[in-house]
Design an enzyme around this catalytic site. Structure first.
Site, PDB file in Angstrom:
ATOM      1  N   CYS A 114      12.316  50.961  66.453  1.00  0.00           N
ATOM      2  CA  CYS A 114      13.646  51.524  66.735  1.00  0.00           C
ATOM      3  C   CYS A 114      13.881  52.874  66.069  1.00  0.00           C
ATOM      4  O   CYS A 114      14.813  53.587  66.415  1.00  0.00           O
ATOM      5  CB  CYS A 114      14.726  50.534  66.325  1.00  0.00           C
ATOM      6  SG  CYS A 114      14.525  48.947  67.134  1.00  0.00           S
ATOM      7  N   HIS A 255      21.295  54.172  65.599  1.00  0.00           N
ATOM      8  CA  HIS A 255      20.532  53.288  66.496  1.00  0.00           C
ATOM      9  C   HIS A 255      21.433  52.121  66.883  1.00  0.00           C
ATOM     10  O   HIS A 255      22.114  51.540  66.033  1.00  0.00           O
ATOM     11  CB  HIS A 255      19.280  52.789  65.774  1.00  0.00           C
ATOM     12  CG  HIS A 255      18.611  51.658  66.477  1.00  0.00           C
ATOM     13  ND1 HIS A 255      18.292  51.715  67.817  1.00  0.00           N
ATOM     14  CD2 HIS A 255      18.225  50.431  66.042  1.00  0.00           C
ATOM     15  CE1 HIS A 255      17.722  50.570  68.168  1.00  0.00           C
ATOM     16  NE2 HIS A 255      17.682  49.776  67.110  1.00  0.00           N
ATOM     17  N   ASN A 285      20.059  46.667  72.564  1.00  0.00           N
ATOM     18  CA  ASN A 285      19.124  47.413  71.719  1.00  0.00           C
ATOM     19  C   ASN A 285      17.944  47.869  72.575  1.00  0.00           C
ATOM     20  O   ASN A 285      17.164  47.046  73.040  1.00  0.00           O
ATOM     21  CB  ASN A 285      18.661  46.501  70.577  1.00  0.00           C
ATOM     22  CG  ASN A 285      17.681  47.171  69.634  1.00  0.00           C
ATOM     23  OD1 ASN A 285      17.149  48.233  69.924  1.00  0.00           O
ATOM     24  ND2 ASN A 285      17.433  46.529  68.502  1.00  0.00           N
TER      25      ASN A 285
HETATM   26  N1  COA Z   1      23.370  31.918  70.671  1.00  0.00           N
HETATM   27  C1  COA Z   1      23.947  30.940  69.957  1.00  0.00           C
HETATM   28  N2  COA Z   1      23.561  30.600  68.720  1.00  0.00           N
HETATM   29  C2  COA Z   1      22.535  31.272  68.189  1.00  0.00           C
HETATM   30  C3  COA Z   1      21.864  32.308  68.878  1.00  0.00           C
HETATM   31  C4  COA Z   1      22.331  32.619  70.173  1.00  0.00           C
HETATM   32  N3  COA Z   1      21.772  33.608  70.918  1.00  0.00           N
HETATM   33  N4  COA Z   1      20.891  32.806  68.091  1.00  0.00           N
HETATM   34  C5  COA Z   1      20.924  32.111  66.944  1.00  0.00           C
HETATM   35  N5  COA Z   1      21.909  31.181  67.001  1.00  0.00           N
HETATM   36  C6  COA Z   1      22.318  30.217  65.954  1.00  0.00           C
HETATM   37  C7  COA Z   1      21.198  29.933  64.989  1.00  0.00           C
HETATM   38  O1  COA Z   1      20.347  28.924  65.473  1.00  0.00           O
HETATM   39  C8  COA Z   1      21.990  29.468  63.782  1.00  0.00           C
HETATM   40  O2  COA Z   1      22.393  28.133  63.979  1.00  0.00           O
HETATM   41  P1  COA Z   1      22.471  27.089  62.745  1.00  0.00           P
HETATM   42  O3  COA Z   1      23.507  27.663  61.817  1.00  0.00           O
HETATM   43  O4  COA Z   1      22.859  25.827  63.410  1.00  0.00           O
HETATM   44  O5  COA Z   1      21.098  27.092  62.139  1.00  0.00           O
HETATM   45  C9  COA Z   1      23.258  30.335  63.813  1.00  0.00           C
HETATM   46  O6  COA Z   1      23.345  30.796  65.179  1.00  0.00           O
HETATM   47  C10 COA Z   1      23.229  31.513  62.880  1.00  0.00           C
HETATM   48  O7  COA Z   1      21.956  32.153  63.008  1.00  0.00           O
HETATM   49  P2  COA Z   1      21.633  33.502  62.265  1.00  0.00           P
HETATM   50  O8  COA Z   1      20.256  33.922  62.663  1.00  0.00           O
HETATM   51  O9  COA Z   1      21.931  33.358  60.815  1.00  0.00           O
HETATM   52  O10 COA Z   1      22.736  34.452  62.931  1.00  0.00           O
HETATM   53  P3  COA Z   1      23.153  35.923  62.559  1.00  0.00           P
HETATM   54  O11 COA Z   1      24.580  35.989  62.264  1.00  0.00           O
HETATM   55  O12 COA Z   1      22.187  36.530  61.575  1.00  0.00           O
HETATM   56  O13 COA Z   1      22.984  36.670  63.961  1.00  0.00           O
HETATM   57  C11 COA Z   1      21.388  38.187  64.957  1.00  0.00           C
HETATM   58  C12 COA Z   1      21.681  36.744  64.578  1.00  0.00           C
HETATM   59  C13 COA Z   1      19.984  38.247  65.536  1.00  0.00           C
HETATM   60  C14 COA Z   1      22.395  38.631  65.982  1.00  0.00           C
HETATM   61  C15 COA Z   1      21.518  39.069  63.682  1.00  0.00           C
HETATM   62  O14 COA Z   1      20.800  38.487  62.621  1.00  0.00           O
HETATM   63  C16 COA Z   1      21.012  40.458  63.881  1.00  0.00           C
HETATM   64  O15 COA Z   1      21.539  41.199  64.690  1.00  0.00           O
HETATM   65  N6  COA Z   1      20.014  40.844  63.088  1.00  0.00           N
HETATM   66  C17 COA Z   1      19.486  42.176  63.125  1.00  0.00           C
HETATM   67  C18 COA Z   1      18.689  42.311  64.342  1.00  0.00           C
HETATM   68  C19 COA Z   1      18.269  43.689  64.586  1.00  0.00           C
HETATM   69  O16 COA Z   1      19.076  44.602  64.539  1.00  0.00           O
HETATM   70  N7  COA Z   1      17.001  43.843  64.891  1.00  0.00           N
HETATM   71  C20 COA Z   1      16.460  45.051  65.298  1.00  0.00           C
HETATM   72  C21 COA Z   1      16.301  45.977  64.173  1.00  0.00           C
HETATM   73  S1  COA Z   1      16.181  47.508  64.905  1.00  0.00           S
END
Ligand code: COA
Length: 332
Positions: A114, A255, A285
């Protein structure tokens, strides 16, 4: 010594839209969850036979037209992508060059996920300032749908396809110069965001894409935390190094990974809402393409004027990160 000027911007967005509602039919998720955690409402997906180079070519053609330049004027083409047309070779940049009729130019791809557009910007700046090249075409193009596992709700809700491009040329005018570009990395975080197989580090012989791990995998929560911390510091550093205050920035163009990351970094830097460019809701993204696509949106909305200062920042797999202070400097 010549300076490097950011002359023009172009982008291409494939017409096919994948909404949050569509995703609820593919994985266990909801529009509410995706919107709340990421700010994304929809993303665009390339056609099956549409390659990364096809999208990059369309974006680049616009950037060339807007700079008023011909293919023969370009002496280097650099493409940032993690979803190249072909694994290993040829480089997507060479295919884009051929599509545009650019002959004999240096052409290569870089892989910085990214942060890719900031990396290619730094490469263009260095080549132009050294006098080795005069007119560089830089591109960020991604067909992330080709490396996304649509059974993994942790990643498939985030990513989309598209391309953006810009022309960087030599100038003698100090006020047109790209002020500064920071790029950095920390490979000890490699496992946070990766496509584990398909390369020389592969542990699987199987060619089945899913089991062989040729799709992206991500530890989203850890990535989120490192992203906010690293980006905030990186942007503070580049502003301080150049004696610029955040309220002097006309357009903060981060980004577009996740609205919550953008908001956290923007708040920490005391950016006003009207300074922050947001496209994450409609494109998701798009990795290396996200910043030039966002600059293009700003340009096409009529809100990017000559001389205005853009602050770019990005964070991605590697981990890599970077930022840049770039005045918009179209030809008269
Ligand atoms: N829909 C519903 N629930 C979901 C899900 C989805 N698409 N994806 C994950 N979950 C659930 C998980 O299983 C977890 O459930 P649990 O509490 O029962 O275990 C819960 O939601 C929380 O998961 P978590 O991974 O802690 O969520 P989060 O708040 O961190 O959000 C992202 C997940 C991916 C949106 C977030 O972590 C993120 O944006 N991270 C950065 C990603 C990024 O920018 N990457 C590229 C870098 S350039």
């Amino acid at each position: 010594m010549p300076y490097a000027a950011f002359r023009s911007i172009g982008a291409y967005v494939p017409p096919n839209v994948l909404t949050n509602e569509d995703l609820t039919k593919m994985v266990d998720t909801s529009d509410e969850w995706i919107t709340k955690r990421t700010g994304i409402k929809e993303r665009h997906i390339a056609a099956k036979d549409e390659k990364t180079s096809d999208m990059g070519t369309k974006a680049a053609r616009k950037a060339l037209d807007r700079a008023g330049m011909q293919p023969e004027d370009i002496d280097m083409v650099v493409c940032a992508t993690i979803s190249p047309d072909y694994f290993c070779m040829p480089a997507t940049a060479t295919i884009i060059s051929a599509n545009l009729g650019i002959k004999n130019a240096t052409a290569f791809d870089i892989s910085a996920a990214c942060t890719g557009f900031i990396y290619v910007l730094s490469i263009a700046k260095a080549f132009v300032e050294s006098g080795m090249k005069k007119n560089v075409l830089i591109i960020g193009a991604e067909k992330l749908s080709a490396i996304t596992n649509y059974q993994d709700r942790g990643t498939c809700i985030l990513f989309g396809d598209g391309a953006g491009a810009a022309v960087i040329t030599a100038t003698q005018k100090r006020e047109e110069a790209i002020l500064d570009v920071h790029t950095a990395s920390d490979g000890s975080y490699a496992d946070l965001l990766m496509t584990p197989n398909g390369g020389s580090g592969s542990v699987h012989d199987a060619l089945d894409r899913e089991t062989a791990g040729c799709y992206m995998q991500m530890k989203g929560n850890e990535t989120f935390k490192v992203a906010v911390r690293t980006l905030t510091q990186d942007v503070r550093d580049i502003l301080e190094a150049n004696g610029i205050k955040s309220d002097e920035i006309d357009h903060f163009i981060p980004h577009q990974a996740n609205y919550r990351i953008i908001k956290a970094v923007g708040d920490a830097l005391k950016m006003r809402d009207d300074q922050v460019v947001l496209t994450v809701a409609k494109y998701g993204n798009t990795s290396g393409a996200s910043i030039p696509m966002a600059i293009n949106d700003l340009y096409e909305s009529g809100n990017l004027k000559k001389g205005e200062m853009m602050l770019l920042d990005a964070f991605g797999g590697g981990l890599t990160w970077g930022s840049a202070l770039v005045p918009f400097a179209p030809f008269e």
